[in-house]
Design a protein around this motif. Sequence first.
Motif, PDB file in Angstrom:
ATOM      1  N   GLY B 280     143.249 -32.738  21.224  1.00 28.31           N
ATOM      2  CA  GLY B 280     142.241 -32.284  20.271  1.00 28.31           C
ATOM      3  C   GLY B 280     141.765 -30.873  20.597  1.00 28.31           C
ATOM      4  O   GLY B 280     141.640 -30.026  19.703  1.00 28.31           O
ATOM      5  N   MET B 282     143.343 -28.553  22.367  1.00 29.59           N
ATOM      6  CA  MET B 282     144.425 -27.581  22.127  1.00 29.59           C
ATOM      7  C   MET B 282     144.449 -27.187  20.656  1.00 29.59           C
ATOM      8  O   MET B 282     144.531 -26.003  20.312  1.00 29.59           O
ATOM      9  CB  MET B 282     145.785 -28.195  22.484  1.00 29.59           C
ATOM     10  CG  MET B 282     146.040 -28.313  23.970  1.00 29.59           C
ATOM     11  SD  MET B 282     147.662 -29.114  24.238  1.00 29.59           S
ATOM     12  CE  MET B 282     147.685 -29.159  26.034  1.00 29.59           C
ATOM     13  N   ASN B 283     144.373 -28.207  19.788  1.00 24.44           N
ATOM     14  CA  ASN B 283     144.384 -27.920  18.347  1.00 24.44           C
ATOM     15  C   ASN B 283     143.206 -27.025  17.966  1.00 24.44           C
ATOM     16  O   ASN B 283     143.340 -26.132  17.123  1.00 24.44           O
ATOM     17  CB  ASN B 283     144.353 -29.222  17.545  1.00 24.44           C
ATOM     18  CG  ASN B 283     145.715 -29.919  17.554  1.00 24.44           C
ATOM     19  OD1 ASN B 283     146.756 -29.270  17.556  1.00 24.44           O
ATOM     20  ND2 ASN B 283     145.709 -31.240  17.577  1.00 24.44           N
ATOM     21  N   TRP B 286     143.982 -23.493  18.941  1.00 23.43           N
ATOM     22  CA  TRP B 286     144.947 -22.893  18.011  1.00 23.43           C
ATOM     23  C   TRP B 286     144.286 -22.553  16.682  1.00 23.43           C
ATOM     24  O   TRP B 286     144.634 -21.560  16.040  1.00 23.43           O
ATOM     25  CB  TRP B 286     146.153 -23.835  17.836  1.00 23.43           C
ATOM     26  CG  TRP B 286     146.958 -23.961  19.102  1.00 23.43           C
ATOM     27  CD1 TRP B 286     147.097 -23.010  20.078  1.00 23.43           C
ATOM     28  CD2 TRP B 286     147.705 -25.095  19.551  1.00 23.43           C
ATOM     29  NE1 TRP B 286     147.884 -23.495  21.092  1.00 23.43           N
ATOM     30  CE2 TRP B 286     148.283 -24.767  20.799  1.00 23.43           C
ATOM     31  CE3 TRP B 286     147.955 -26.367  19.018  1.00 23.43           C
ATOM     32  CZ2 TRP B 286     149.088 -25.649  21.525  1.00 23.43           C
ATOM     33  CZ3 TRP B 286     148.756 -27.242  19.740  1.00 23.43           C
ATOM     34  CH2 TRP B 286     149.320 -26.887  20.978  1.00 23.43           C
ATOM     35  N   ARG B 289     142.371 -19.359  17.129  1.00 24.18           N
ATOM     36  CA  ARG B 289     143.288 -18.208  17.132  1.00 24.18           C
ATOM     37  C   ARG B 289     143.696 -17.835  15.716  1.00 24.18           C
ATOM     38  O   ARG B 289     143.794 -16.663  15.380  1.00 24.18           O
ATOM     39  CB  ARG B 289     144.534 -18.506  17.972  1.00 24.18           C
ATOM     40  CG  ARG B 289     144.341 -18.252  19.448  1.00 24.18           C
ATOM     41  CD  ARG B 289     145.534 -17.524  20.074  1.00 24.18           C
ATOM     42  NE  ARG B 289     146.767 -18.266  20.054  1.00 24.18           N
ATOM     43  CZ  ARG B 289     147.105 -19.223  20.914  1.00 24.18           C
ATOM     44  NH1 ARG B 289     146.274 -19.565  21.890  1.00 24.18           N
ATOM     45  NH2 ARG B 289     148.267 -19.821  20.839  1.00 24.18           N
ATOM     46  N   TYR B 296     142.975 -18.288  24.589  1.00 26.26           N
ATOM     47  CA  TYR B 296     144.165 -19.005  25.035  1.00 26.26           C
ATOM     48  C   TYR B 296     143.719 -20.042  26.058  1.00 26.26           C
ATOM     49  O   TYR B 296     142.596 -19.998  26.542  1.00 26.26           O
ATOM     50  CB  TYR B 296     145.178 -18.040  25.656  1.00 26.26           C
ATOM     51  CG  TYR B 296     145.671 -17.009  24.674  1.00 26.26           C
ATOM     52  CD1 TYR B 296     146.844 -17.199  23.959  1.00 26.26           C
ATOM     53  CD2 TYR B 296     144.937 -15.843  24.433  1.00 26.26           C
ATOM     54  CE1 TYR B 296     147.286 -16.259  23.034  1.00 26.26           C
ATOM     55  CE2 TYR B 296     145.371 -14.898  23.509  1.00 26.26           C
ATOM     56  CZ  TYR B 296     146.549 -15.118  22.811  1.00 26.26           C
ATOM     57  OH  TYR B 296     146.985 -14.195  21.895  1.00 26.26           O
TER      58      TYR B 296
END
Lengths: 331, 331
Positions: B280, B282-283, B286, B289, B296
């Motif tokens: 979750g 990580m999403n 992203w 970004r 990052y």
Amino acid sequence: MKKSDVIRNILRDKPSTPRIQFGQAFAPTNIALCKYWGKRDLELNLPINSSLSISLGDKGATTFIAEIESDQDSIVFNEQSIALHSSFGNRLTTFLDLFRPLPTVRYQVITQMNIPVASGLASSACGFAALVLALNHFYHWDLDLTQLSILARLGSGSAARSLWQGFVKWEMGSAKDGMDSHGHVLPIQWPELRVGLLILHTGQKPLSSREAMLRTVQTSHLYSAWPKQVDMDMQSLERALVAKDFNALGRTAENNAMAMHATMMSAWPAIVYSQPATIGAMNQVWELRKEGVSVYFTQDAGPNLKLLFLAENQEKVMAAFPDLEMCEPFG
Amino acid sequence: MKKSDVIRNILRDKPSTPRIQFGQAFAPTNIALCKYWGKRDLELNLPINSSLSISLGDKGATTFIAEIESDQDSIVFNEQSIALHSSFGNRLTTFLDLFRPLPTVRYQVITQMNIPVASGLASSACGFAALVLALNHFYHWDLDLTQLSILARLGSGSAARSLWQGFVKWEMGSAKDGMDSHGHVLPIQWPELRVGLLILHTGQKPLSSREAMLRTVQTSHLYSAWPKQVDMDMQSLERALVAKDFNALGRTAENNAMAMHATMMSAWPAIVYSQPATIGAMNQVWELRKEGVSVYFTQDAGPNLKLLFLAENQEKVMAAFPDLEMCEPFG
């Protein structure tokens, strides 16, 4: 070499006018135990590695095809009319272009699938295989399954394996025109084998497997080790099938899927098809194994898992995953 | 070669009686931007690859050491007495064995850490570095940081990088005795750099990084491509640091972490440190970004993430992750 050259070669001397009102065919979907991942020829869908799958019996696609009087194709998928300019509509009409006896011929295509679509459930595999079978029926080409496997591959790589039931090996081949890159069925029956579809997340995937494969090959350093992984896994799987060693089969299939996702994870930008629920389900499978239940998973380019187990463990697996959609590949 | 041989070599001619009541030292924890993953020598913690980290300023371990009149060591960690037969207690006393001037010498060790322990937050890195620094202080060895880095490495590989603030490169070296395998600081300041600790899951990890590393090297086919990945990443990172190119730094660090986890995922049995909440998060990174925020992540052998960003984006990152524990490596 172009797809059209391959098709011209295969259909040379074949009839190009239908003698029946419509062609009709069913093709099963297939789940790869050793994955197809990476193309050496983007146009012809020639793979970097051989692969091995199990077909899912009566789960798959049924397709009807007929020529129609119209200035455009008509595509109906699971009772929904498909816009021809959508990416799905476009992919299908472009594929049909390869087969029209005259450029003006237009088709009615009706496809019905009894598996959840997209989300890595190999719908394009059974879809293109059924379409090619339906065309073969419609035009009385009378092609053998090897030739049909090559035609199906031109639509979607993994479709090359959906021409048969049971265990199917797709030999990568080495010919430039791909005439040696097709499926063949392995002479093995395993009636006790079960495949369970575990739907964890529906909805469009963020990236098609076609794009994911390309990005992985282009950007992942770890991908360079993938062919070696496949070599080992193909040998292990073929040994496991001959010996009916289910744990060896499950172990190899699970490890191969994880390694494929590992190559994606190490691409840039990273490709992670797993959703939070996917990680939860993996942990649940590993817990079950710790408790002595022989169950393994494989995962394709989507968040869902496919569980592998034997009939003797069906009850325990169903108890842990009540929503599992059961398939008996040899049922 | 044994650890004790290396230590005898380094401490030859060094005093072995304390002249002060206790030794005391602080060492920062460090977050690897290019990971240490895989040992070529299990005894000496000699790595298969060089690595590069950023130290976390005042986040780390403070350690006191003294000789005591007792028949056993006494270890206090974050105000808790540690059982000597626990795996942690055993690891520490075994390490202390290497330094006792007489076999009968016993130590009181008191360590305080201001970072969340375990869960891949490099607590052993700062712990062993602080312990070695405290011993150096206690016995007046007057060793240089290079020698202390070698000693710390014998306790935990990544501790070799916790002797300095800022960007530290651990050269893998090639000598059998590991005397050329130690950290050195890079002459680069980057005051705007921020590291955010995102704690997603506490609790013991299922497998130590030591065991995970070993299993990966032994069973993952993809691991064979890891050294090539590291070569590329080290070059990219060093270029990014010189050019102060934050996106290149972040991209390389994130890709390197994903590739390390990819090698684990392809081990057998698979090692997945990510929890559902990790996916979750990580999403979420992203998504940020995509919205134009340069952020990052990197991930060590645990479910938590470390976010990398610049001061200019601190507000936006904190808004998305309100529980983030902020570090200013050059603060």
